[in-house]
Design a protein around this motif. Structure first.
Motif, PDB file in Angstrom:
ATOM      1  N   GLY A  38      10.607 -11.230  -8.171  1.00 58.51           N
ATOM      2  CA  GLY A  38       9.272 -10.706  -8.371  1.00 58.51           C
ATOM      3  C   GLY A  38       9.242  -9.187  -8.434  1.00 58.51           C
ATOM      4  N   VAL A  39       8.330  -8.669  -9.254  1.00 58.65           N
ATOM      5  CA  VAL A  39       8.082  -7.230  -9.357  1.00 58.65           C
ATOM      6  C   VAL A  39       6.673  -6.976  -8.856  1.00 58.65           C
ATOM      7  N   HIS A  40       6.539  -6.034  -7.941  1.00 58.11           N
ATOM      8  CA  HIS A  40       5.258  -5.719  -7.316  1.00 58.11           C
ATOM      9  C   HIS A  40       4.887  -4.285  -7.674  1.00 58.11           C
ATOM     10  N   LEU A  41       3.582  -4.015  -7.748  1.00 52.07           N
ATOM     11  CA  LEU A  41       3.155  -2.648  -8.028  1.00 52.07           C
ATOM     12  C   LEU A  41       3.685  -1.672  -6.979  1.00 52.07           C
ATOM     13  N   LEU A  42       3.852  -2.143  -5.749  1.00 49.91           N
ATOM     14  CA  LEU A  42       4.434  -1.293  -4.714  1.00 49.91           C
ATOM     15  C   LEU A  42       5.856  -0.862  -5.072  1.00 49.91           C
ATOM     16  N   ASP A  43       6.570  -1.712  -5.805  1.00 51.66           N
ATOM     17  CA  ASP A  43       7.924  -1.342  -6.227  1.00 51.66           C
ATOM     18  C   ASP A  43       7.907  -0.076  -7.077  1.00 51.66           C
ATOM     19  N   GLY A  49       9.386   7.417  -5.020  1.00 52.90           N
ATOM     20  CA  GLY A  49       9.567   8.132  -3.764  1.00 52.90           C
ATOM     21  C   GLY A  49       8.335   8.172  -2.897  1.00 52.90           C
ATOM     22  N   MET A  50       7.388   7.243  -3.130  1.00 52.03           N
ATOM     23  CA  MET A  50       6.171   7.178  -2.319  1.00 52.03           C
ATOM     24  C   MET A  50       6.243   5.939  -1.437  1.00 52.03           C
ATOM     25  N   PRO A  51       6.391   6.091  -0.118  1.00 48.75           N
ATOM     26  CA  PRO A  51       6.614   4.932   0.753  1.00 48.75           C
ATOM     27  C   PRO A  51       5.424   4.007   0.869  1.00 48.75           C
ATOM     28  N   GLY A  52       4.204   4.531   0.658  1.00 48.64           N
ATOM     29  CA  GLY A  52       3.030   3.665   0.763  1.00 48.64           C
ATOM     30  C   GLY A  52       2.925   3.068   2.154  1.00 48.64           C
ATOM     31  N   PRO A  53       2.813   1.725   2.253  1.00 52.77           N
ATOM     32  CA  PRO A  53       2.650   1.102   3.573  1.00 52.77           C
ATOM     33  C   PRO A  53       3.953   0.984   4.355  1.00 52.77           C
ATOM     34  N   PHE A  54       5.079   1.323   3.735  1.00 48.33           N
ATOM     35  CA  PHE A  54       6.360   1.159   4.409  1.00 48.33           C
ATOM     36  C   PHE A  54       6.633   2.348   5.331  1.00 48.33           C
ATOM     37  N   LEU A 239     -14.530  -6.837  -0.672  1.00 54.26           N
ATOM     38  CA  LEU A 239     -13.216  -7.058  -0.086  1.00 54.26           C
ATOM     39  C   LEU A 239     -12.184  -6.311  -0.915  1.00 54.26           C
ATOM     40  N   VAL A 240     -11.535  -5.335  -0.308  1.00 52.03           N
ATOM     41  CA  VAL A 240     -10.633  -4.433  -1.016  1.00 52.03           C
ATOM     42  C   VAL A 240      -9.186  -4.859  -0.785  1.00 52.03           C
ATOM     43  N   TYR A 241      -8.454  -5.104  -1.888  1.00 56.76           N
ATOM     44  CA  TYR A 241      -7.031  -5.407  -1.753  1.00 56.76           C
ATOM     45  C   TYR A 241      -6.163  -4.476  -2.595  1.00 56.76           C
ATOM     46  N   GLY A 242      -6.751  -3.432  -3.156  1.00 59.27           N
ATOM     47  CA  GLY A 242      -5.966  -2.473  -3.936  1.00 59.27           C
ATOM     48  C   GLY A 242      -6.883  -1.508  -4.649  1.00 59.27           C
ATOM     49  N   TRP A 243      -6.266  -0.522  -5.269  1.00 61.49           N
ATOM     50  CA  TRP A 243      -7.019   0.463  -6.068  1.00 61.49           C
ATOM     51  C   TRP A 243      -6.137   0.900  -7.221  1.00 61.49           C
ATOM     52  N   ALA A 244      -5.864  -0.067  -8.092  1.00 57.94           N
ATOM     53  CA  ALA A 244      -4.899   0.144  -9.171  1.00 57.94           C
ATOM     54  C   ALA A 244      -5.551   0.226 -10.533  1.00 57.94           C
ATOM     55  N   GLY A 245      -6.773   0.717 -10.616  1.00 59.33           N
ATOM     56  CA  GLY A 245      -7.456   0.798 -11.911  1.00 59.33           C
ATOM     57  C   GLY A 245      -6.773   1.743 -12.874  1.00 59.33           C
ATOM     58  N   VAL A 271      -8.668  -5.635   3.285  1.00 55.39           N
ATOM     59  CA  VAL A 271      -8.204  -6.917   3.828  1.00 55.39           C
ATOM     60  C   VAL A 271      -6.683  -7.032   3.855  1.00 55.39           C
ATOM     61  N   LEU A 272      -5.978  -5.949   3.583  1.00 54.54           N
ATOM     62  CA  LEU A 272      -4.521  -6.006   3.577  1.00 54.54           C
ATOM     63  C   LEU A 272      -3.957  -5.611   4.934  1.00 54.54           C
ATOM     64  N   GLY A 273      -2.644  -5.819   5.088  1.00 52.60           N
ATOM     65  CA  GLY A 273      -1.936  -5.341   6.261  1.00 52.60           C
ATOM     66  C   GLY A 273      -2.317  -6.066   7.537  1.00 52.60           C
ATOM     67  N   PRO A 274      -2.482  -5.318   8.640  1.00 52.67           N
ATOM     68  CA  PRO A 274      -2.750  -5.935   9.940  1.00 52.67           C
ATOM     69  C   PRO A 274      -3.969  -6.845   9.960  1.00 52.67           C
ATOM     70  N   ALA A 275      -5.022  -6.462   9.198  1.00 52.59           N
ATOM     71  CA  ALA A 275      -6.230  -7.286   9.190  1.00 52.59           C
ATOM     72  C   ALA A 275      -5.931  -8.677   8.646  1.00 52.59           C
TER      73      ALA A 275
END
Length: 332
Positions: A38-43, A49-54, A239-245, A271-275
């Motif tokens: 799988g390929v994810h937008l986070l990839d 070089g942007m860690p994002g949630p990692f 309900l927000v799960y991203g902002w990839a517009g 609604v992502l992550g810990p929630a």
């Protein structure tokens, strides 16, 4: 084996298809002969070089990718021998290594693939599917619901449309361009609207009449997401799960003051992550099992767009330019 390796953070062209040594499974691990990754937008963010949630970026060189399916071809010490030769799918978690002909992971992460699912569909459900069900845990769709889905031709959006229709809800899908809106219509949406047209909110209002949307599933953010929130009726959920517009000011998360929300009588939450993990009872495998079961039963049908493993750079470019539909999968 062949793999995609990243030697320096930067553009998609930095993803290099090359030969490297086969990984060896450690204690409690398996090695998977990969048939779909799988390929994810986070990839794409990690590649830049942007860690994002990692918590940190991976050490270079690295093999990206965290979702794989294939056949177990080697076992580490202490691993249950029953796994050998089985078709499996796994989310690798924080450890990359999926864009390759072979990948290793802990046996505890494995799921046997239901016979009715192909490997690419299983990869879509282990990541995108589990996220979709996690998002849906924050609302209760039924015949009186009006679901407005902002990225309805994407991997998550496609599944949200299907789920809404299965629940008897009205599903309104937003997508960029006529090719994508046609796909959203084919997935069963009651209305598919091109959000690159400036009059799209008026089209939705004309369709709904005196009704408002009861929930906005927002994977876009920015002005498009804000316009979608403007279509919520009293008591509605954002309900927000991203902002990839892909618009000039999209790609930014929305923020609302308590006063704005109270005045409209609506709620807004990420609604992502810990929630999401908390809503799932702290066990992400529960969502993975449900996701695979929904696909095996035919209630959710993941849309998949395949690229050869050697063309991972093209897959990243297509994903970043919003040229893809459904889940992007690499095939060795």
């Amino acid at each position: 084996m062949h793999a995609i390796r990243l030697h320096a953070y930067g553009p998609a062209e930095n993803l290099v298809y090359e030969e490297t040594g086969d990984p060896a499974p450690g204690p409690g691990q398996v090695r998977i002969a990969v048939t779909a990754a799988g390929v994810h937008l986070l990839d794409t963010a990690l590649r830049q070089g942007m860690p994002g949630p990692f918590p940190a970026l991976p050490d270079l060189p690295t093999i990206p990718g965290r979702e794989v399916a294939g056949t177990v071809d080697a076992l580490g010490e202490g691993t249950d021998p029953a796994w050998l030769g089985k078709r499996v799918v796994a989310h690798l978690g924080m450890a990359p290594g999926g864009y390759a002909e072979r990948a290793v992971t802990d046996a505890a992460r494995l799921h046997e693939i239901p016979p009715v699912l192909d490997d690419a569909a299983a990869v879509a459900m282990i990541g995108t599917g589990r996220t979709t069900l996690g998002i849906l845990g924050f609302t209760d769709l039924g015949p009186d619901s009006v679901a407005l889905i902002t990225a309805a031709a994407g991997g998550i959006g496609t599944l949200l449309v299907q789920y809404a229709k299965n629940a008897g809800a009205t599903a309104i899908g937003l997508a960029g361009g006529p090719r994508k809106t046609a796909r959203v219509t084919a997935e069963g949406a009651d209305l598919a609207v091109d959000y690159t047209r400036p009059d799209w909110p008026e089209q939705v209002r004309a369709y709904l009449g005196d009704r408002g949307a009861t929930v906005v599933f927002d994977g876009v953010g920015g002005p498009t997401g804000r316009a979608a929130v403007g279509l919520l009726g009293p008591g509605g959920q954002h309900l927000v799960y991203g902002w990839a517009g892909r618009g000039p000011h999209d790609g930014e998360p929305l923020t609302f003051t308590d006063e704005e929300l109270a005045e409209r009588g609506i709620t807004s939450r990420s609604v992502l992550g810990p929630a999401m993990l908390a809503r799932a009872g702290g066990d992400i495998r529960t969502l993975e099992l449900r996701s695979l079961a929904e696909a095996a039963a035919g209630r959710l049908r993941p849309a998949v767009q395949r690229f050869p493993l050697a063309e991972a750079a093209a897959a990243h470019r297509a994903l970043e330019s919003r040229a893809t539909m459904g889940k992007v999968v690499l095939v060795p």
